[in-house]
Design an enzyme around this catalytic site. Structure first.
Site, PDB file in Angstrom:
ATOM      1  N   ASP A 137      52.458  97.922 -25.089  1.00 37.88           N
ATOM      2  CA  ASP A 137      51.362  98.882 -24.488  1.00 37.88           C
ATOM      3  C   ASP A 137      51.988 100.153 -23.658  1.00 37.88           C
ATOM      4  O   ASP A 137      51.839 101.016 -22.971  1.00 37.88           O
ATOM      5  CB  ASP A 137      50.418  98.304 -22.988  1.00 37.88           C
ATOM      6  CG  ASP A 137      49.281  99.111 -22.807  1.00 37.88           C
ATOM      7  OD1 ASP A 137      49.121 100.232 -23.692  1.00 37.88           O
ATOM      8  OD2 ASP A 137      48.888  98.783 -21.642  1.00 37.88           O
ATOM      9  N   HIS A 168      50.499 103.225 -28.065  1.00 39.85           N
ATOM     10  CA  HIS A 168      49.824 104.608 -28.073  1.00 39.85           C
ATOM     11  C   HIS A 168      50.616 105.767 -28.482  1.00 39.85           C
ATOM     12  O   HIS A 168      51.724 105.885 -27.810  1.00 39.85           O
ATOM     13  CB  HIS A 168      49.050 104.801 -26.463  1.00 39.85           C
ATOM     14  CG  HIS A 168      48.345 103.572 -25.920  1.00 39.85           C
ATOM     15  ND1 HIS A 168      46.878 103.754 -26.177  1.00 39.85           N
ATOM     16  CD2 HIS A 168      48.463 102.904 -25.167  1.00 39.85           C
ATOM     17  CE1 HIS A 168      46.379 102.627 -25.578  1.00 39.85           C
ATOM     18  NE2 HIS A 168      47.316 101.957 -25.118  1.00 39.85           N
ATOM     19  N   LEU A 169      50.377 106.015 -29.582  1.00 43.05           N
ATOM     20  CA  LEU A 169      51.152 107.345 -30.173  1.00 43.05           C
ATOM     21  C   LEU A 169      50.662 108.858 -29.874  1.00 43.05           C
ATOM     22  O   LEU A 169      51.274 109.729 -30.369  1.00 43.05           O
ATOM     23  CB  LEU A 169      51.738 107.014 -31.709  1.00 43.05           C
ATOM     24  CG  LEU A 169      52.244 105.602 -32.049  1.00 43.05           C
ATOM     25  CD1 LEU A 169      52.221 105.555 -33.568  1.00 43.05           C
ATOM     26  CD2 LEU A 169      53.827 105.605 -31.498  1.00 43.05           C
ATOM     27  N   ASP A 178      40.291  99.864 -27.010  1.00 43.60           N
ATOM     28  CA  ASP A 178      41.122  99.781 -25.915  1.00 43.60           C
ATOM     29  C   ASP A 178      41.314 101.160 -24.903  1.00 43.60           C
ATOM     30  O   ASP A 178      40.930 102.273 -25.413  1.00 43.60           O
ATOM     31  CB  ASP A 178      42.560  99.804 -26.521  1.00 43.60           C
ATOM     32  CG  ASP A 178      43.787  99.619 -25.541  1.00 43.60           C
ATOM     33  OD1 ASP A 178      43.425  98.750 -24.478  1.00 43.60           O
ATOM     34  OD2 ASP A 178      44.679 100.390 -25.450  1.00 43.60           O
ATOM     35  N   HIS A 194      52.732 109.483 -21.353  1.00 44.28           N
ATOM     36  CA  HIS A 194      51.996 110.649 -20.710  1.00 44.28           C
ATOM     37  C   HIS A 194      52.959 111.762 -20.122  1.00 44.28           C
ATOM     38  O   HIS A 194      53.927 111.475 -19.677  1.00 44.28           O
ATOM     39  CB  HIS A 194      51.182 110.272 -19.295  1.00 44.28           C
ATOM     40  CG  HIS A 194      50.268 109.229 -19.610  1.00 44.28           C
ATOM     41  ND1 HIS A 194      48.649 109.462 -20.054  1.00 44.28           N
ATOM     42  CD2 HIS A 194      50.202 108.124 -19.211  1.00 44.28           C
ATOM     43  CE1 HIS A 194      48.157 108.463 -20.227  1.00 44.28           C
ATOM     44  NE2 HIS A 194      48.744 107.468 -19.664  1.00 44.28           N
TER      45      HIS A 194
END
Ligand SMILES: [Zn+2]
Length: 425
Positions: free
Chosen positions: A306, A65-66, A154, A310
């Protein structure tokens, strides 16, 4: 030209494990030969001395996740790929749950444009449904034409079996895999960790392993129906792996990935610290054993991180309010060596396969260390001690449960398109 000399080359595609020199010319491999035996004139080439190190094809991460577009305070394509390169990854597949959701070709083009100067190749994954809402199928053909390598909703599963069937039929005709975040949302509703003794003791709502396995079973049956290629993301439960094994035994094109945190930690490790909160949640000891067995014997096709950054303001809150996910790139290789190789559970060659040819095959690509191939290399040590300091990470986020852990072996240099994208000092 860049000459990588004296390394121990491990290439799962050609079953090579030997001392070899690798000559890169621009963004392609020019030649691989016994030490000192290159036929090309290497005068003037930059030299990297890889004595005592492993030289492997570039590591590929199927699940990252970019956060760009839309959540640039947690990560960007620039910072995320710098962290990836530091972890030894030369290519990363970014999930479409951005803001807005990557469900159309203009976002595919935006991502690829931003990735032009990134530290690693970025291979985008498009959404399966519009807004990943599970109602209407997304513009998959247009996204494929613009450069996606797979589709996924996803963050959640493709909402219904009917839509999943339609997406599979569509992707089958386009020749790309469907990547599924396998979760029965009714069984998982409200859960923040795996259901069991630990969730009871902590008083936190848990989801059973069946929340994942039920969805895997649904999708495997849909592969029977459609003949499509299905890849199960972040598989965490033995029951799910049993479904994948069954599908493989029937010759169905079903593959799966396992994350480093799922082969390292279990639900008993969970505390009220939100750095132990991810989805799927940390599983049971028995599940972890089954995952390692699958990594060893080929039932599992790839290790994927994965990587889920955050920013602290979002993650540093009460456990049940925090978002799911942890950083993954920079600790992946160290954890794989620690948990799989140094314990004698899998061979070094097999570990390299899980980071390279394994994920490449999931995407229908071939990867090997040979002339004419992309000049992407991961150079690593199996012995050098180092300590992970999350504060030093190029990532914008800090949410790792492995901060401060000391590893034996890790990335030493990452070469992307013939250029050194990361080098340990
Ligand atoms: Zn997911």
């Amino acid at each position: 030209m860049l000459l990588v000399r004296n390394g121990r080359v491990i290439d799962p595609a050609t079953k090579t494990d030997a001392a070899l020199d690798v000559l890169l010319d621009g963004d392609t491999i020019a030649e691989v030969a016994a030490p000192g035996k290159l036929s090309r004139d290497t005068r003037g080439a930059e030299t990297f001395d890889a004595a005592g190190l492993i030289v492997a094809p570039g590591f590929i991460d199927l699940h990252v996740h970019l956060r760009e577009p839309g959540q640039e305070s947690s990560e960007t394509i620039e910072t995320g790929t710098r962290s990836a390169a530091r972890g030894g990854f030369t290519a990363v597949c970014c999930m479409p749950n951005t803001k807005p959701v990557h469900d159309n070709a203009s976002i595919t083009r935006f991502i690829l444009d931003k990735a032009k100067n990134a530290a690693a190749h970025v291979w985008p994954i498009g959404a399966a449904s519009v807004g990943s809402k599970g109602e209407a199928i997304a513009e998959i053909a247009a996204m494929k034409a613009a450069g996606i390598v797979a589709v996924s909703d996803d963050g959640k599963p493709i909402a219904t079996a009917k839509l999943a069937r339609q997406v599979m039929d569509y992707c089958n005709s386009l020749g790309i895999p469907v990547i599924e975040h396998s979760e029965d949302v009714s069984l998982a509703a409200g859960a923040v960790m795996r259901e069991g003794v630990t969730s009871t003791r902590l008083g936190l709502p848990g989801m059973p392993a069946a929340a994942e396995a039920v969805c895997v079973a649904r999708d495997v049956q849909l592969v029977e129906l459609t003949g499509a290629r299905l890849h199960i993301a972040h598989l965490s439960a033995k029951a799910s792996l049993d479904q994948v094994r069954w599908a493989k035994s029937r010759g169905l094109r079903v593959t799966c990935e396992v994350t480093p945190h799922h082969f390292t930690l279990i639900d008993e490790d969970v505390t009220y610290d939100s750095r132990f909160k991810m989805n799927p949640p940390l599983a049971s000891r028995e599940d972890r054993e089954a995952l390692i067995a699958g990594l060893a014997d080929g039932a599992v096709d790839a290790i994927a991180t994965d990587h889920a950054p955050h920013e602290p303001a979002l993650k540093d809150v009460e456990f049940d309010r925090a978002p799911f996910g942890i950083l993954g790139f920079e600790t992946a290789l160290g954890l794989a060596l620690e948990q799989l190789v140094h314990t004698g559970r899998i061979k070094l060659q097999r570990m390299v396969e899980l980071f390279t040819t394994g994920p490449a095959r999931v995407l229908g690509m071939e990867r090997k260390l040979a002339g004419g191939q992309p000049a992407d290399l991961t150079i690593f040590s199996t012995t050098r001690e180092w300590t992970y300091d999350v504060k030093a990470s190029p990532s914008k986020s800090r949410n790792s449960p492995f901060d401060g852990r000391t590893f034996k072996g890790g990335p030493v240099a990452t070469i992307v398109a013939g250029k050194i994208a990361f080098r340990a000092n």
